[in-house]
Write a protein that holds these residues in place. Structure first.
Motif, short mmCIF file in Angstrom:
data_model
loop_
_atom_site.label_atom_id
_atom_site.label_comp_id
_atom_site.label_asym_id
_atom_site.label_seq_id
_atom_site.Cartn_x
_atom_site.Cartn_y
_atom_site.Cartn_z
N VAL A 134 0.83 -1.20 0.00
CA VAL A 134 0.00 0.00 0.00
C VAL A 134 0.87 1.25 0.00
N LEU A 135 1.94 1.24 0.79
CA LEU A 135 2.87 2.37 0.80
C LEU A 135 3.45 2.59 -0.60
N LEU A 136 3.84 1.51 -1.27
CA LEU A 136 4.41 1.64 -2.62
C LEU A 136 3.36 2.12 -3.63
N LEU A 137 2.10 1.75 -3.44
CA LEU A 137 1.04 2.27 -4.30
C LEU A 137 0.88 3.77 -4.12
N GLY A 138 1.04 4.26 -2.90
CA GLY A 138 1.01 5.70 -2.64
C GLY A 138 2.17 6.42 -3.31
N VAL A 139 3.35 5.82 -3.27
CA VAL A 139 4.52 6.38 -3.96
C VAL A 139 4.28 6.37 -5.47
N LEU A 140 3.72 5.28 -5.98
CA LEU A 140 3.43 5.17 -7.42
C LEU A 140 2.44 6.24 -7.85
N TYR A 141 1.45 6.53 -7.03
CA TYR A 141 0.50 7.59 -7.37
C TYR A 141 1.21 8.93 -7.52
N GLU A 142 2.08 9.25 -6.60
CA GLU A 142 2.81 10.51 -6.69
C GLU A 142 3.74 10.51 -7.91
N TYR A 143 4.33 9.36 -8.22
CA TYR A 143 5.17 9.28 -9.42
C TYR A 143 4.32 9.53 -10.67
N LEU A 144 3.13 8.96 -10.73
CA LEU A 144 2.26 9.18 -11.88
C LEU A 144 1.93 10.66 -12.04
N ARG A 145 1.67 11.34 -10.94
CA ARG A 145 1.41 12.79 -11.01
C ARG A 145 2.64 13.53 -11.55
N PHE A 146 3.81 13.17 -11.05
CA PHE A 146 5.05 13.77 -11.51
C PHE A 146 5.27 13.48 -12.99
N PHE A 147 5.06 12.23 -13.41
CA PHE A 147 5.28 11.84 -14.80
C PHE A 147 4.29 12.56 -15.72
N GLN A 148 3.04 12.71 -15.29
CA GLN A 148 2.07 13.46 -16.09
C GLN A 148 2.54 14.90 -16.30
N GLN A 149 3.01 15.52 -15.24
CA GLN A 149 3.48 16.89 -15.36
C GLN A 149 4.69 17.00 -16.29
N SER A 150 5.61 16.04 -16.20
CA SER A 150 6.78 16.10 -17.07
C SER A 150 6.40 15.82 -18.52
N VAL A 151 5.44 14.94 -18.76
CA VAL A 151 4.96 14.70 -20.13
C VAL A 151 4.31 15.97 -20.66
N ASN A 152 3.50 16.62 -19.85
CA ASN A 152 2.86 17.87 -20.27
C ASN A 152 3.88 18.96 -20.57
N ARG A 153 4.91 19.07 -19.73
CA ARG A 153 5.96 20.06 -19.99
C ARG A 153 6.70 19.73 -21.28
N HIS A 154 7.00 18.45 -21.51
CA HIS A 154 7.70 18.03 -22.73
C HIS A 154 6.85 18.35 -23.97
N ILE A 155 5.56 18.05 -23.90
CA ILE A 155 4.67 18.34 -25.02
C ILE A 155 4.58 19.84 -25.26
N ALA A 156 4.45 20.62 -24.18
CA ALA A 156 4.37 22.07 -24.32
C ALA A 156 5.63 22.64 -24.93
#
Length: 183
Positions: free
Chosen positions: A50-72
């Motif tokens: 469960v702890l790792l799932l919480g870390v994964l969620y934050e990673y997904l948020r970070f990865f989404q932001q970096s993908v959006n920055r890369h696209i922009a």
């Protein structure tokens, strides 16, 4: 016919479902009946998962932001990117803003003069990442709804750990980017 004699027959352990704060370890089920905790060791592994799932969620948020920055960056090529938050700090467009306000009642489509229409493959990538983060956030909410203090702590500890690891920089254009009002 005697139904009370269960000599030699053990009843299988059942999931304990609590609607109140609890600290039960044995016979706790996490989201699925197949994730049934029978031992302390299984509980510890479940806490780590469960702890790792919480870390994964934050990673997904970070990865989404970096993908959006890369696209922009890739599609912008010198164009100024529009901030999702207006000058007043609100997420909704203000009257007189560069983008036309779309009315729900008059069904007029607005023009966005600051943005670029994304190709289908980039929209698909962004949608898939968004779907994964929504799925994981709801899954973690269901874990939270076990009302088990240890599992709740694992969800929060995973989010805190992930935030600490992946959210190292502050963007001054969008310093309040994690606002609940903007989701």
């Amino acid at each position: 016919m005697d139904h009370g004699n269960h000599e030699g027959h053990e009843m299988p352990a059942r999931c304990a479902m609590h609607m109140l704060w609890n600290t039960q370890i044995i016979n706790t089920c996490v989201v699925f009946s197949s994730w049934h905790i029978h031992t302390h060791t299984q509980f510890v592994f479940s806490l780590v998962a469960v702890l790792l799932l919480g870390v994964l969620y934050e990673y997904l948020r970070f990865f989404q932001q970096s993908v959006n920055r890369h696209i922009a960056t890739k599609l912008g090529k010198g164009k100024r990117a529009a901030s999702p938050v207006s000058d007043s700090g609100r997420c909704t467009p203000e009257r007189g803003a560069a983008s036309e306000v779309v009315g729900l009642l008059n069904r007029r489509r607005g023009r966005n003069t600051d943005g670029v229409v994304l190709p289908a493959h980039l929209r698909l990538l962004r949608a898939a990442l968004y779907g994964a983060s929504v799925f994981l956030s709801f899954f973690l909410m269901l874990v939270f709804m076990t009302y088990n203090a240890y599992l709740i702590f694992a969800v929060v500890a995973g989010a805190v750990t992930g935030h600490y690891i992946f959210d190292r920089h502050v963007e001054f254009d969008n310093a309040g980017g994690k606002s609940m009002a903007c989701h």
